[in-house]
Design an enzyme around this catalytic site. Structure first.
Site, PDB file in Angstrom:
ATOM      1  N   HIS A 129       0.828  -1.206   0.000  1.00  0.00           N
ATOM      2  CA  HIS A 129       0.000   0.000   0.000  1.00  0.00           C
ATOM      3  C   HIS A 129       0.864   1.258   0.000  1.00  0.00           C
ATOM      4  O   HIS A 129       2.023   1.239   0.442  1.00  0.00           O
ATOM      5  CB  HIS A 129      -0.884   0.055   1.255  1.00  0.00           C
ATOM      6  CG  HIS A 129      -1.682  -1.165   1.529  1.00  0.00           C
ATOM      7  ND1 HIS A 129      -2.854  -1.465   0.867  1.00  0.00           N
ATOM      8  CD2 HIS A 129      -1.479  -2.182   2.420  1.00  0.00           C
ATOM      9  CE1 HIS A 129      -3.340  -2.599   1.341  1.00  0.00           C
ATOM     10  NE2 HIS A 129      -2.531  -3.064   2.280  1.00  0.00           N
ATOM     11  N   GLU A 133      -0.028  -0.041   7.194  1.00  0.00           N
ATOM     12  CA  GLU A 133      -1.145  -0.887   7.626  1.00  0.00           C
ATOM     13  C   GLU A 133      -0.898  -1.392   9.045  1.00  0.00           C
ATOM     14  O   GLU A 133       0.115  -2.023   9.319  1.00  0.00           O
ATOM     15  CB  GLU A 133      -1.300  -2.070   6.669  1.00  0.00           C
ATOM     16  CG  GLU A 133      -2.347  -3.095   7.103  1.00  0.00           C
ATOM     17  CD  GLU A 133      -2.437  -4.269   6.130  1.00  0.00           C
ATOM     18  OE1 GLU A 133      -2.597  -4.014   4.923  1.00  0.00           O
ATOM     19  OE2 GLU A 133      -2.321  -5.432   6.582  1.00  0.00           O
ATOM     20  N   HIS A 172       3.433  -7.626   1.608  1.00  0.00           N
ATOM     21  CA  HIS A 172       3.011  -8.551   2.654  1.00  0.00           C
ATOM     22  C   HIS A 172       1.821  -9.385   2.180  1.00  0.00           C
ATOM     23  O   HIS A 172       1.265  -9.152   1.106  1.00  0.00           O
ATOM     24  CB  HIS A 172       2.638  -7.781   3.928  1.00  0.00           C
ATOM     25  CG  HIS A 172       1.600  -6.722   3.714  1.00  0.00           C
ATOM     26  ND1 HIS A 172       1.901  -5.463   3.243  1.00  0.00           N
ATOM     27  CD2 HIS A 172       0.249  -6.708   3.916  1.00  0.00           C
ATOM     28  CE1 HIS A 172       0.803  -4.731   3.152  1.00  0.00           C
ATOM     29  NE2 HIS A 172      -0.224  -5.469   3.562  1.00  0.00           N
ATOM     30  N   HIS A 305     -10.918  13.690  29.172  1.00  0.00           N
ATOM     31  CA  HIS A 305      -9.536  13.869  28.758  1.00  0.00           C
ATOM     32  C   HIS A 305      -9.493  14.408  27.338  1.00  0.00           C
ATOM     33  O   HIS A 305     -10.525  14.554  26.686  1.00  0.00           O
ATOM     34  CB  HIS A 305      -8.779  12.529  28.838  1.00  0.00           C
ATOM     35  CG  HIS A 305      -9.263  11.507  27.849  1.00  0.00           C
ATOM     36  ND1 HIS A 305     -10.458  10.821  27.992  1.00  0.00           N
ATOM     37  CD2 HIS A 305      -8.729  11.067  26.681  1.00  0.00           C
ATOM     38  CE1 HIS A 305     -10.628  10.006  26.977  1.00  0.00           C
ATOM     39  NE2 HIS A 305      -9.594  10.137  26.159  1.00  0.00           N
ATOM     40  N   HIS A 307      -6.530  14.583  23.661  1.00  0.00           N
ATOM     41  CA  HIS A 307      -5.261  14.151  23.066  1.00  0.00           C
ATOM     42  C   HIS A 307      -4.661  15.316  22.275  1.00  0.00           C
ATOM     43  O   HIS A 307      -5.286  15.830  21.349  1.00  0.00           O
ATOM     44  CB  HIS A 307      -5.484  12.949  22.157  1.00  0.00           C
ATOM     45  CG  HIS A 307      -6.100  11.784  22.864  1.00  0.00           C
ATOM     46  ND1 HIS A 307      -5.372  10.881  23.607  1.00  0.00           N
ATOM     47  CD2 HIS A 307      -7.403  11.394  22.962  1.00  0.00           C
ATOM     48  CE1 HIS A 307      -6.198   9.979  24.130  1.00  0.00           C
ATOM     49  NE2 HIS A 307      -7.426  10.266  23.759  1.00  0.00           N
ATOM     50  N   GLU A 312      -8.425  11.048  17.300  1.00  0.00           N
ATOM     51  CA  GLU A 312      -8.680   9.706  17.834  1.00  0.00           C
ATOM     52  C   GLU A 312      -9.737   9.004  16.981  1.00  0.00           C
ATOM     53  O   GLU A 312     -10.854   9.504  16.819  1.00  0.00           O
ATOM     54  CB  GLU A 312      -9.158   9.776  19.279  1.00  0.00           C
ATOM     55  CG  GLU A 312      -9.533   8.428  19.892  1.00  0.00           C
ATOM     56  CD  GLU A 312      -9.984   8.554  21.341  1.00  0.00           C
ATOM     57  OE1 GLU A 312     -10.757   7.687  21.785  1.00  0.00           O
ATOM     58  OE2 GLU A 312      -9.563   9.518  22.016  1.00  0.00           O
ATOM     59  N   HIS A 351     -13.360  14.894  25.827  1.00  0.00           N
ATOM     60  CA  HIS A 351     -14.378  13.854  25.697  1.00  0.00           C
ATOM     61  C   HIS A 351     -14.243  12.830  26.820  1.00  0.00           C
ATOM     62  O   HIS A 351     -13.249  12.793  27.540  1.00  0.00           O
ATOM     63  CB  HIS A 351     -14.285  13.145  24.339  1.00  0.00           C
ATOM     64  CG  HIS A 351     -12.945  12.515  24.061  1.00  0.00           C
ATOM     65  ND1 HIS A 351     -11.820  13.257  23.752  1.00  0.00           N
ATOM     66  CD2 HIS A 351     -12.543  11.212  24.040  1.00  0.00           C
ATOM     67  CE1 HIS A 351     -10.795  12.449  23.551  1.00  0.00           C
ATOM     68  NE2 HIS A 351     -11.208  11.208  23.733  1.00  0.00           N
ATOM     69  N   GLU A 365      -8.704   2.814  20.896  1.00  0.00           N
ATOM     70  CA  GLU A 365      -8.398   4.196  20.554  1.00  0.00           C
ATOM     71  C   GLU A 365      -7.181   4.154  19.626  1.00  0.00           C
ATOM     72  O   GLU A 365      -6.150   3.590  20.000  1.00  0.00           O
ATOM     73  CB  GLU A 365      -8.044   5.015  21.797  1.00  0.00           C
ATOM     74  CG  GLU A 365      -9.128   5.080  22.856  1.00  0.00           C
ATOM     75  CD  GLU A 365      -8.641   5.847  24.093  1.00  0.00           C
ATOM     76  OE1 GLU A 365      -7.431   6.179  24.161  1.00  0.00           O
ATOM     77  OE2 GLU A 365      -9.462   6.108  24.984  1.00  0.00           O
TER      78      GLU A 365
END
Length: 411
Positions: A129, A133, A172, A305, A307, A312, A351, A365
């Site tokens: 790709h 992945e 792969h 919390h 990020h 996310e 969130h 997550e």
């Protein structure tokens, strides 16, 4: 929580919606005027009114907080939920696959996902790709192979809870072992499409046979019966008898492309759940994807919390959850999630995720970054001078005394 929403959630849990979105039974004549008192209505306290239809009652039952949002919701937010159950499925002789990309969930610009099923022995053909992945094994067992740029090969067998990561461009394959398997694939680009994959059979089909003969040093007649690409992608095969790599003059890759996530000791959140975080500090090859497997017991809460370094992307494996996302500027929205759903939260948006069912809520997550990072609201307030917190919020000392100076993670 009003009585209507509580009844909806109790009904969902009792019906087994915590296990799978398909566990919610279809409702006959869902567009007819509802008469059953248990049918959810768009009412929150004194707000709203009944909905006589036409309507899809089964869908409303799965999304009570979209039908009747909490009064704390405000403003306009993009859609933050899409179910793999609503994604178009592509079927093959050896299995199937369906994807959720920016096409299905426009807000998801950084990450896309695919769920794939391989029958016993079935092969996801040799390919590579543009994107990296990352994968999580949902059930069954599989064998994966990979080649690094130094020509060193890699083979490993993986089972439930195991990960793999193939950097962009690394060739792969994946093959189902006894009983077959199902897994979640994650790509570090929301615009990913399975149709843009580089597949071995496709390249051969679009290369003149005399060039193939010259490249491999064999007569052109050897390529008279090439398998057409339309029959490859996912195709039946025989279960491999060994995970031993083919003899390679360059040796095997010193870098592992797989990781046993469930073998990693979890971080406990008191008595209400646990979290396993895997990023490049633990799974060295995974340079563009970091992840956390979160388990929240009934009544528990993945604490408030945010990020700072990445959006996310969530995948719900089991259970029944509710998430409210705070986007700032007086804007917030609440969504409900079941197994097979995808959720999304943009970087820096506050969130929480609450278990509103009777079974363990389990979800991933996932972040397009090499390092996992979050800020705990509880911990931030605990290590800030109390006068500042109380000046902002006008909360009593009891709240201040309850704050935790280490991240609670799960409350």
């Amino acid at each position: 929580m009003d009585t209507t929403r509580r009844k909806i959630l109790q009904t969902l849990a009792a019906a087994g919606a915590v296990a799978s979105v398909t566990a919610v039974p279809a409702v006959a004549h869902a567009t007819s005027t509802p008469t059953d008192e248990s049918v959810p209505e768009p009412i929150e306290g004194n707000l709203g009114a009944t909905d006589p239809g036409p309507r899809n009652i089964a869908l409303d039952e799965m999304n009570p907080d979209t039908l009747a949002p909490p009064t704390t919701d405000a403003g306009i937010m993009p859609n933050l939920k899409f179910s793999f159950g609503n994604a178009h499925n592509r079927l093959a002789n050896g299995g199937w696959a369906r994807q959720v990309t920016v096409t299905e969930l426009p807000v998801s610009t950084s990450v896309a996902g695919v769920t794939m099923r391989l029958k016993e022995g079935a092969v996801r053909e040799l390919h590579w790709h543009v994107q990296a992945e990352w994968a999580y094994m949902l059930n069954g067992k599989a064998q994966v192979t990979c080649l690094d740029p130094q020509g060193r090969n890699f083979v490993d067998n993986v089972g439930v809870g195991d990960l793999w990561y193939f950097p962009a461009g690394f060739p792969h394959s994946i093959q189902g072992l006894q009983g077959g398997c199902e897994f979640l694939l994650v790509f570090d680009d929301g615009s990913f499409s399975a149709g843009s994959t580089f597949m071995l059979s496709d390249w051969f089909a679009h290369t003149p046979k005399d060039v193939l003969a010259k490249n491999f040093g064999v007569p052109e007649s050897n390529f008279a019966n090439l398998a057409p690409p339309s029959t490859r992608w996912i195709y039946p095969g025989q279960v491999p008898t060994s995970a031993t790599p083919v003899s390679d003059p360059y040796g095997t890759s010193p870098q592992s492309f797989t990781y046993h996530m469930l073998a990693q000791p979890p971080t406990r959140g008191k008595a209400h759940g646990q979290v396993r975080v895997v990023d490049s500090t633990k799974f060295g090859v995974s340079r563009t994807i970091a992840a956390a497997l979160v388990e929240v017991e009934p009544g528990g809460l993945r604490e408030m919390h945010w990020h700072p370094n990445a959006d996310e992307w969530q995948y719900y494996i089991a259970g029944n959850g509710r998430m409210t996302v705070f986007a700032g500027a007086g804007t917030a929205a609440t969504f409900d999630y079941q197994a097979g759903d995808v959720g999304y939260v943009e970087a820096n948006m506050g969130h929480y995720v609450e278990n509103i069912g009777k079974a363990t809520l389990r979800f991933l997550e996932i972040f397009k970054t090499d390092r996992y990072a979050d800020f705990s609201l509880n911990q931030w307030m605990a290590v800030t001078p109390p006068a500042l917190v109380q000046g902002d919020l006008n909360v009593p000392q009891q709240v201040m005394d309850a704050l935790q100076k280490t991240k609670p993670i799960i409350m």
